[in-house]
Design a protein around this motif. Structure first.
Motif, PDB file in Angstrom:
ATOM      1  N   GLY A 143       0.803  -1.210   0.000  1.00 52.59           N
ATOM      2  CA  GLY A 143       0.000   0.000   0.000  1.00 52.59           C
ATOM      3  C   GLY A 143       0.838   1.262   0.000  1.00 52.59           C
ATOM      4  O   GLY A 143       2.072   1.225  -0.076  1.00 52.59           O
ATOM      5  N   PRO A 144       0.184   2.416   0.116  1.00 53.91           N
ATOM      6  CA  PRO A 144       0.913   3.691   0.011  1.00 53.91           C
ATOM      7  C   PRO A 144       1.936   3.911   1.110  1.00 53.91           C
ATOM      8  O   PRO A 144       2.954   4.573   0.877  1.00 53.91           O
ATOM      9  CB  PRO A 144      -0.207   4.742   0.062  1.00 53.91           C
ATOM     10  N   ALA A 145       1.706   3.374   2.297  1.00 54.60           N
ATOM     11  CA  ALA A 145       2.693   3.537   3.368  1.00 54.60           C
ATOM     12  C   ALA A 145       4.006   2.861   2.992  1.00 54.60           C
ATOM     13  O   ALA A 145       5.093   3.385   3.268  1.00 54.60           O
ATOM     14  CB  ALA A 145       2.161   2.972   4.674  1.00 54.60           C
ATOM     15  N   ALA A 146       3.929   1.697   2.353  1.00 54.64           N
ATOM     16  CA  ALA A 146       5.137   0.992   1.924  1.00 54.64           C
ATOM     17  C   ALA A 146       5.883   1.788   0.866  1.00 54.64           C
ATOM     18  O   ALA A 146       7.122   1.809   0.838  1.00 54.64           O
ATOM     19  CB  ALA A 146       4.771  -0.388   1.389  1.00 54.64           C
ATOM     20  N   VAL A 147       5.152   2.461  -0.016  1.00 58.78           N
ATOM     21  CA  VAL A 147       5.783   3.302  -1.040  1.00 58.78           C
ATOM     22  C   VAL A 147       6.569   4.423  -0.379  1.00 58.78           C
ATOM     23  O   VAL A 147       7.743   4.665  -0.705  1.00 58.78           O
ATOM     24  CB  VAL A 147       4.714   3.892  -1.984  1.00 58.78           C
ATOM     25  N   ALA A 148       5.937   5.143   0.546  1.00 59.84           N
ATOM     26  CA  ALA A 148       6.599   6.275   1.193  1.00 59.84           C
ATOM     27  C   ALA A 148       7.841   5.826   1.961  1.00 59.84           C
ATOM     28  O   ALA A 148       8.887   6.484   1.919  1.00 59.84           O
ATOM     29  CB  ALA A 148       5.619   6.988   2.116  1.00 59.84           C
ATOM     30  N   ARG A 149       7.742   4.693   2.635  1.00 61.70           N
ATOM     31  CA  ARG A 149       8.903   4.202   3.387  1.00 61.70           C
ATOM     32  C   ARG A 149      10.039   3.796   2.453  1.00 61.70           C
ATOM     33  O   ARG A 149      11.214   4.092   2.715  1.00 61.70           O
ATOM     34  CB  ARG A 149       8.487   3.012   4.253  1.00 61.70           C
ATOM     35  N   ALA A 150       9.710   3.100   1.371  1.00 62.33           N
ATOM     36  CA  ALA A 150      10.745   2.613   0.458  1.00 62.33           C
ATOM     37  C   ALA A 150      11.479   3.764  -0.219  1.00 62.33           C
ATOM     38  O   ALA A 150      12.711   3.741  -0.347  1.00 62.33           O
ATOM     39  CB  ALA A 150      10.120   1.693  -0.594  1.00 62.33           C
ATOM     40  N   LEU A 151      10.754   4.775  -0.658  1.00 60.86           N
ATOM     41  CA  LEU A 151      11.399   5.905  -1.331  1.00 60.86           C
ATOM     42  C   LEU A 151      12.218   6.737  -0.344  1.00 60.86           C
ATOM     43  O   LEU A 151      13.295   7.234  -0.691  1.00 60.86           O
ATOM     44  CB  LEU A 151      10.353   6.763  -2.025  1.00 60.86           C
ATOM     45  N   THR A 152      11.749   6.863   0.875  1.00 68.18           N
ATOM     46  CA  THR A 152      12.537   7.547   1.895  1.00 68.18           C
ATOM     47  C   THR A 152      13.831   6.803   2.159  1.00 68.18           C
ATOM     48  O   THR A 152      14.910   7.409   2.289  1.00 68.18           O
ATOM     49  CB  THR A 152      11.726   7.687   3.198  1.00 68.18           C
ATOM     50  N   ALA A 153      13.753   5.469   2.221  1.00 71.25           N
ATOM     51  CA  ALA A 153      14.943   4.657   2.460  1.00 71.25           C
ATOM     52  C   ALA A 153      15.956   4.815   1.324  1.00 71.25           C
ATOM     53  O   ALA A 153      17.174   4.856   1.566  1.00 71.25           O
ATOM     54  CB  ALA A 153      14.556   3.187   2.620  1.00 71.25           C
ATOM     55  N   ILE A 154      15.478   4.928   0.094  1.00 74.26           N
ATOM     56  CA  ILE A 154      16.392   5.122  -1.034  1.00 74.26           C
ATOM     57  C   ILE A 154      17.154   6.435  -0.887  1.00 74.26           C
ATOM     58  O   ILE A 154      18.372   6.507  -1.109  1.00 74.26           O
ATOM     59  CB  ILE A 154      15.604   5.081  -2.360  1.00 74.26           C
ATOM     60  N   ALA A 155      16.438   7.503  -0.524  1.00 74.80           N
ATOM     61  CA  ALA A 155      17.102   8.794  -0.350  1.00 74.80           C
ATOM     62  C   ALA A 155      18.113   8.752   0.793  1.00 74.80           C
ATOM     63  O   ALA A 155      19.210   9.322   0.695  1.00 74.80           O
ATOM     64  CB  ALA A 155      16.059   9.880  -0.102  1.00 74.80           C
ATOM     65  N   LEU A 156      17.773   8.076   1.882  1.00 72.22           N
ATOM     66  CA  LEU A 156      18.710   7.950   3.001  1.00 72.22           C
ATOM     67  C   LEU A 156      19.936   7.141   2.595  1.00 72.22           C
ATOM     68  O   LEU A 156      21.075   7.511   2.917  1.00 72.22           O
ATOM     69  CB  LEU A 156      18.011   7.297   4.190  1.00 72.22           C
ATOM     70  N   ASP A 157      19.716   6.046   1.887  1.00 71.64           N
ATOM     71  CA  ASP A 157      20.833   5.208   1.453  1.00 71.64           C
ATOM     72  C   ASP A 157      21.743   5.940   0.466  1.00 71.64           C
ATOM     73  O   ASP A 157      22.947   5.665   0.390  1.00 71.64           O
ATOM     74  CB  ASP A 157      20.314   3.925   0.806  1.00 71.64           C
ATOM     75  N   ALA A 158      21.167   6.880  -0.284  1.00 74.85           N
ATOM     76  CA  ALA A 158      21.953   7.635  -1.266  1.00 74.85           C
ATOM     77  C   ALA A 158      22.725   8.789  -0.634  1.00 74.85           C
ATOM     78  O   ALA A 158      23.504   9.456  -1.313  1.00 74.85           O
ATOM     79  CB  ALA A 158      21.038   8.174  -2.364  1.00 74.85           C
ATOM     80  N   GLY A 159      22.519   9.035   0.637  1.00 74.67           N
ATOM     81  CA  GLY A 159      23.269  10.090   1.305  1.00 74.67           C
ATOM     82  C   GLY A 159      22.444  10.923   2.259  1.00 74.67           C
ATOM     83  O   GLY A 159      22.976  11.506   3.204  1.00 74.67           O
ATOM     84  N   GLY A 160      21.138  11.057   1.993  1.00 77.50           N
ATOM     85  CA  GLY A 160      20.259  11.794   2.896  1.00 77.50           C
ATOM     86  C   GLY A 160      20.748  13.183   3.220  1.00 77.50           C
ATOM     87  O   GLY A 160      20.650  13.633   4.360  1.00 77.50           O
ATOM     88  N   ARG A 161      21.234  13.907   2.219  1.00 81.55           N
ATOM     89  CA  ARG A 161      21.824  15.220   2.485  1.00 81.55           C
ATOM     90  C   ARG A 161      20.786  16.291   2.793  1.00 81.55           C
ATOM     91  O   ARG A 161      21.139  17.398   3.190  1.00 81.55           O
ATOM     92  CB  ARG A 161      22.676  15.657   1.284  1.00 81.55           C
ATOM     93  N   ASP A 162      19.516  15.993   2.581  1.00 81.84           N
ATOM     94  CA  ASP A 162      18.460  16.965   2.852  1.00 81.84           C
ATOM     95  C   ASP A 162      17.328  16.266   3.604  1.00 81.84           C
ATOM     96  O   ASP A 162      17.302  15.034   3.708  1.00 81.84           O
ATOM     97  CB  ASP A 162      17.950  17.555   1.532  1.00 81.84           C
ATOM     98  N   ASN A 163      16.417  17.051   4.131  1.00 78.74           N
ATOM     99  CA  ASN A 163      15.194  16.476   4.678  1.00 78.74           C
ATOM    100  C   ASN A 163      14.416  15.810   3.547  1.00 78.74           C
ATOM    101  O   ASN A 163      14.466  16.257   2.401  1.00 78.74           O
ATOM    102  CB  ASN A 163      14.331  17.555   5.319  1.00 78.74           C
ATOM    103  N   ILE A 164      13.682  14.763   3.884  1.00 78.49           N
ATOM    104  CA  ILE A 164      12.980  13.954   2.877  1.00 78.49           C
ATOM    105  C   ILE A 164      11.524  13.835   3.283  1.00 78.49           C
ATOM    106  O   ILE A 164      11.218  13.407   4.400  1.00 78.49           O
ATOM    107  CB  ILE A 164      13.577  12.534   2.794  1.00 78.49           C
TER     108      ILE A 164
END
Length: 342
Positions: A305-326
């Motif tokens: 569902g949509p919660a899984a989408v939001a978590r997965a995309l947030t995790a990608i940004a964090l894994d890529a460096g998380g240089r900004d708020n997401i």
């Protein structure tokens, strides 16, 4: 995280009075049809430095609203470092990231469900401008004001909602005379008979995501209000040259002092099922393409569902460096009978 889950019941969840089956409680005015979630400030917990409890009267507040421990002086957590909101038909995540001292993004989600009617869904994402004072205050005020206006019983327009957000942010000018708070905004509302309406000011984005063979292809719905985009649009530079310039990502519209809070607005009537995604640049700086976003988001949507989408995309940004708020909000759309965008 602060959320309201308002059941359609005969007892008001706020004042506990018995109510008639109307939208608003006759005793306290609470909206019985509305469920909300988002990144409103949460009650402070123990001081992370010295452990002083947050509810015993210790903790000063400066002129910007920041809470500090009066025992050791450390800034207290305001509960927004990582926020998840899941209303079932719409969900979002807002995360501080790995580099910023605080989360300057904010999101506000709403689901308005009248008895016997399909729900109206709305979401707002604001991104505080880091170069000003207390940008998180602008994000929270703008997101809350826009959502409240979008779901108002008078059914105002998207431009009305953005104007309300701009007014709320401008009211914060007393926080800092020199450099008052400001933010970007992207908002969306999904009505059963009116499709999807998106409005934005700045460089927070909205995407339509769909399968590769869908009749309504995945694409970016917004156009950044940024220096590079405007230089290319004016024919002054090619895209590669503009994006290489240090001014490339400087925003040209924002909510707050000195800004131009004039939104652009688009409406989409999808011809197939898909996913509406709105986000801050903490995500799209790492994954800007609609097709790439769809490749990640749609399998997650099918699984969780949509919660899984939001978590997965947030995790990608964090894994890529998380240089900004997401901040990421996902809204599944399953209305194949709707006509194509006109």
């Amino acid at each position: 995280m602060q959320e309201e889950h308002t059941p359609l019941a005969a007892t008001c969840p706020r004042c506990r009075e018995q109510v008639e089956p109307h939208r608003f409680c006759e005793s306290c005015g609470h909206d019985m049809w509305l469920r909300r979630g988002g990144a409103a400030r949460a009650p402070g917990g123990p001081c992370p430095g010295c452990g002083t409890p947050g509810d015993n009267g210790h903790g000063g507040v400066d002129r910007s609203g920041e809470a500090y421990c009066e025992t050791c002086g450390l800034r207290r957590s305001d509960g927004t470092e990582h926020v998840e909101a899941d209303l079932g038909a719409i969900a979002g995540v807002s995360d501080r990231g790995l580099s910023h001292a605080r989360n300057e993004d904010a999101m506000a989600l709403g689901l308005l469900a009248a008895p016997g009617a399909a729900p109206v869904l709305a979401a707002v994402v604001c991104d505080g401008v880091s170069s000003v004072d207390s940008p998180e205050l602008a994000s929270r005020a703008g997101a809350d004001a826009a959502l409240e206006r979008l779901l108002h019983p008078a059914a105002p327009t998207m431009r009305d909602a953005v104007a309300a957000a701009a007014t709320a942010v401008e009211a914060l000018e007393e926080v800092s005379v020199r450099n008052p708070p400001s933010c970007t905004l992207v908002a969306a509302i999904v009505r059963p008979d009116d499709g999807i309406t998106v409005g934005w000011v700045g460089d927070s984005r909205a995407y339509w995501l769909a399968a590769p063979d869908a009749v309504e292809p995945a694409r970016l719905l917004t156009v950044d209000h940024s220096w590079a985009v405007e230089m290319v649009a004016a024919g002054a530079m090619d895209a590669a040259t503009a994006l290489a310039d240090p001014r490339a990502h400087a925003i040209t519209r924002w909510l707050g002092a000195g800004g131009e809070p004039r939104p652009d607005v688009v409406t989409l009537h999808p011809a197939c099922p898909g996913l509406l995604l709105i986000c801050s640049d903490g995500l799209w700086n790492y994954l800007p393409g609609a097709v790439d976003l769809a490749e990640v988001a749609l399998p997650e949507l099918a699984r969780g569902g949509p919660a899984a989408v939001a978590r997965a995309l947030t995790a990608i940004a964090l894994d890529a460096g998380g240089r900004d708020n997401i901040t990421v909000v996902a809204v599944p759309i399953g209305l194949p009978e709707q006509r194509r965008d006109t």
